[in-house]
Motif scaffolding. Sequence first.
Motif, PDB file in Angstrom:
ATOM      1  N   VAL A 107       0.852  -1.189   0.000  1.00 40.95           N
ATOM      2  CA  VAL A 107       0.000   0.000   0.000  1.00 40.95           C
ATOM      3  C   VAL A 107       0.887   1.238   0.000  1.00 40.95           C
ATOM      4  O   VAL A 107       1.889   1.272   0.710  1.00 40.95           O
ATOM      5  CB  VAL A 107      -0.878   0.018   1.276  1.00 40.95           C
ATOM      6  CG1 VAL A 107      -1.747   1.259   1.315  1.00 40.95           C
ATOM      7  CG2 VAL A 107      -1.721  -1.229   1.348  1.00 40.95           C
ATOM      8  N   THR A 138       4.034   0.151   2.195  1.00 38.01           N
ATOM      9  CA  THR A 138       3.957  -0.693   3.378  1.00 38.01           C
ATOM     10  C   THR A 138       3.387  -2.048   2.975  1.00 38.01           C
ATOM     11  O   THR A 138       2.437  -2.097   2.192  1.00 38.01           O
ATOM     12  CB  THR A 138       3.004  -0.055   4.424  1.00 38.01           C
ATOM     13  OG1 THR A 138       3.410   1.299   4.644  1.00 38.01           O
ATOM     14  CG2 THR A 138       3.015  -0.809   5.727  1.00 38.01           C
ATOM     15  N   LEU A 140       1.224  -5.327   3.671  1.00 37.50           N
ATOM     16  CA  LEU A 140       0.099  -5.765   4.510  1.00 37.50           C
ATOM     17  C   LEU A 140      -0.419  -7.116   4.037  1.00 37.50           C
ATOM     18  O   LEU A 140      -0.345  -7.423   2.850  1.00 37.50           O
ATOM     19  CB  LEU A 140      -1.071  -4.774   4.407  1.00 37.50           C
ATOM     20  CG  LEU A 140      -0.876  -3.348   4.902  1.00 37.50           C
ATOM     21  CD1 LEU A 140      -2.114  -2.528   4.608  1.00 37.50           C
ATOM     22  CD2 LEU A 140      -0.565  -3.328   6.385  1.00 37.50           C
ATOM     23  N   GLU A 144      -5.504  -7.240   6.694  1.00 38.77           N
ATOM     24  CA  GLU A 144      -5.120  -5.948   7.270  1.00 38.77           C
ATOM     25  C   GLU A 144      -5.625  -4.778   6.424  1.00 38.77           C
ATOM     26  O   GLU A 144      -5.520  -3.624   6.835  1.00 38.77           O
ATOM     27  CB  GLU A 144      -3.593  -5.861   7.385  1.00 38.77           C
ATOM     28  CG  GLU A 144      -3.016  -6.884   8.351  1.00 38.77           C
ATOM     29  CD  GLU A 144      -1.488  -6.851   8.352  1.00 38.77           C
ATOM     30  OE1 GLU A 144      -0.916  -6.308   9.313  1.00 38.77           O
ATOM     31  OE2 GLU A 144      -0.882  -7.361   7.389  1.00 38.77           O
ATOM     32  N   ILE A 145      -6.149  -5.068   5.248  1.00 36.42           N
ATOM     33  CA  ILE A 145      -6.599  -4.000   4.355  1.00 36.42           C
ATOM     34  C   ILE A 145      -7.999  -3.545   4.769  1.00 36.42           C
ATOM     35  O   ILE A 145      -8.899  -4.360   4.920  1.00 36.42           O
ATOM     36  CB  ILE A 145      -6.582  -4.479   2.894  1.00 36.42           C
ATOM     37  CG1 ILE A 145      -5.141  -4.835   2.501  1.00 36.42           C
ATOM     38  CG2 ILE A 145      -7.148  -3.409   1.966  1.00 36.42           C
ATOM     39  CD1 ILE A 145      -5.044  -5.589   1.200  1.00 36.42           C
ATOM     40  N   THR A 146      -8.138  -2.248   4.970  1.00 32.18           N
ATOM     41  CA  THR A 146      -9.424  -1.680   5.399  1.00 32.18           C
ATOM     42  C   THR A 146      -9.874  -0.620   4.399  1.00 32.18           C
ATOM     43  O   THR A 146      -9.087  -0.167   3.567  1.00 32.18           O
ATOM     44  CB  THR A 146      -9.274  -0.991   6.773  1.00 32.18           C
ATOM     45  OG1 THR A 146      -8.365   0.107   6.622  1.00 32.18           O
ATOM     46  CG2 THR A 146      -8.749  -1.954   7.831  1.00 32.18           C
ATOM     47  N   ASP A 148     -10.458   2.434   5.115  1.00 33.84           N
ATOM     48  CA  ASP A 148      -9.686   3.648   5.397  1.00 33.84           C
ATOM     49  C   ASP A 148      -8.397   3.655   4.595  1.00 33.84           C
ATOM     50  O   ASP A 148      -8.006   4.678   4.031  1.00 33.84           O
ATOM     51  CB  ASP A 148      -9.349   3.756   6.896  1.00 33.84           C
ATOM     52  CG  ASP A 148     -10.563   4.160   7.724  1.00 33.84           C
ATOM     53  OD1 ASP A 148     -11.550   4.648   7.132  1.00 33.84           O
ATOM     54  OD2 ASP A 148     -10.517   3.981   8.949  1.00 33.84           O
ATOM     55  N   ILE A 149      -7.708   2.521   4.548  1.00 33.19           N
ATOM     56  CA  ILE A 149      -6.455   2.420   3.795  1.00 33.19           C
ATOM     57  C   ILE A 149      -6.728   2.622   2.308  1.00 33.19           C
ATOM     58  O   ILE A 149      -6.000   3.343   1.627  1.00 33.19           O
ATOM     59  CB  ILE A 149      -5.773   1.060   4.062  1.00 33.19           C
ATOM     60  CG1 ILE A 149      -5.231   1.042   5.490  1.00 33.19           C
ATOM     61  CG2 ILE A 149      -4.669   0.791   3.048  1.00 33.19           C
ATOM     62  CD1 ILE A 149      -4.736  -0.325   5.944  1.00 33.19           C
ATOM     63  N   SER A 154      -2.836   5.049   1.940  1.00 36.19           N
ATOM     64  CA  SER A 154      -1.668   4.799   2.778  1.00 36.19           C
ATOM     65  C   SER A 154      -2.103   4.317   4.152  1.00 36.19           C
ATOM     66  O   SER A 154      -3.262   4.402   4.513  1.00 36.19           O
ATOM     67  CB  SER A 154      -0.826   6.073   2.924  1.00 36.19           C
ATOM     68  OG  SER A 154      -1.233   6.804   4.057  1.00 36.19           O
ATOM     69  N   VAL A 155      -1.128   3.828   4.914  1.00 33.96           N
ATOM     70  CA  VAL A 155      -1.432   3.366   6.270  1.00 33.96           C
ATOM     71  C   VAL A 155      -0.970   4.387   7.303  1.00 33.96           C
ATOM     72  O   VAL A 155      -1.153   4.195   8.481  1.00 33.96           O
ATOM     73  CB  VAL A 155      -0.760   2.006   6.581  1.00 33.96           C
ATOM     74  CG1 VAL A 155      -1.434   0.906   5.797  1.00 33.96           C
ATOM     75  CG2 VAL A 155       0.722   2.041   6.289  1.00 33.96           C
ATOM     76  N   SER A 156      -0.380   5.489   6.872  1.00 37.77           N
ATOM     77  CA  SER A 156       0.257   6.406   7.803  1.00 37.77           C
ATOM     78  C   SER A 156      -0.732   7.039   8.785  1.00 37.77           C
ATOM     79  O   SER A 156      -0.382   7.315   9.918  1.00 37.77           O
ATOM     80  CB  SER A 156       1.008   7.506   7.047  1.00 37.77           C
ATOM     81  OG  SER A 156       0.122   8.175   6.194  1.00 37.77           O
ATOM     82  N   MET A 158      -3.642   5.717   9.877  1.00 35.39           N
ATOM     83  CA  MET A 158      -4.615   4.750  10.390  1.00 35.39           C
ATOM     84  C   MET A 158      -5.033   5.068  11.812  1.00 35.39           C
ATOM     85  O   MET A 158      -6.174   4.981  12.179  1.00 35.39           O
ATOM     86  CB  MET A 158      -4.034   3.330  10.355  1.00 35.39           C
ATOM     87  CG  MET A 158      -4.255   2.636   9.044  1.00 35.39           C
ATOM     88  SD  MET A 158      -3.322   1.108   8.914  1.00 35.39           S
ATOM     89  CE  MET A 158      -3.848   0.177  10.343  1.00 35.39           C
TER      90      MET A 158
END
Length: 163
Positions: A107, A138, A140, A144-146, A148-149, A154-156, A158
């Motif tokens: 991601v 990142t 994943l 773990e993927i949502t 929001d992501i 990005s996961v920054s 979260m």
Amino acid sequence: MLFITACSNEDTTQHTKNLPVAIESGDECHLCGMVISEFPGPKGELFEGRQNSVRKFCSTRDLMSWYLQPENKPNSKDIYVHDMSRSDWNSPNDEHMINAKDAWFVVGSSMKGAMGPTLGSFAEKAAAEAFVTKHGGTVLGFNEITMDILNTGSVSNMGSMHH
């Protein structure tokens, strides 16, 4: 005994895996309607329901956006994505599709898909990590993927999502 055998045979027919199918040149993305083969990056497909109808997606991001909808998730069965360690980013090879639930996703990399940011998909975690070294992002796992992501790419942030 006969009854038990009959039951277990019943189970195996329901769990038959759908194998990935080729993405044809005119196929359109189930989510956005764009012609899939005209875009770079990994694609996805998902089989659903009793009819095992296949839905094809122009990117792993569109695939996951569809899958994560609460009404679609329970109906989804086999999900496939391209293994980008064995495929050219600009024209992924349908012979190298892997089970999305076992795949590793990158991601937030610099590599783009059909709709901009997308998720690089890989069979091996080491391949995903090597991709991150070159293109950022990142690694994943599938679960773990949502949303929001997917929405932010990005996961920054979260931890700082405000509802």
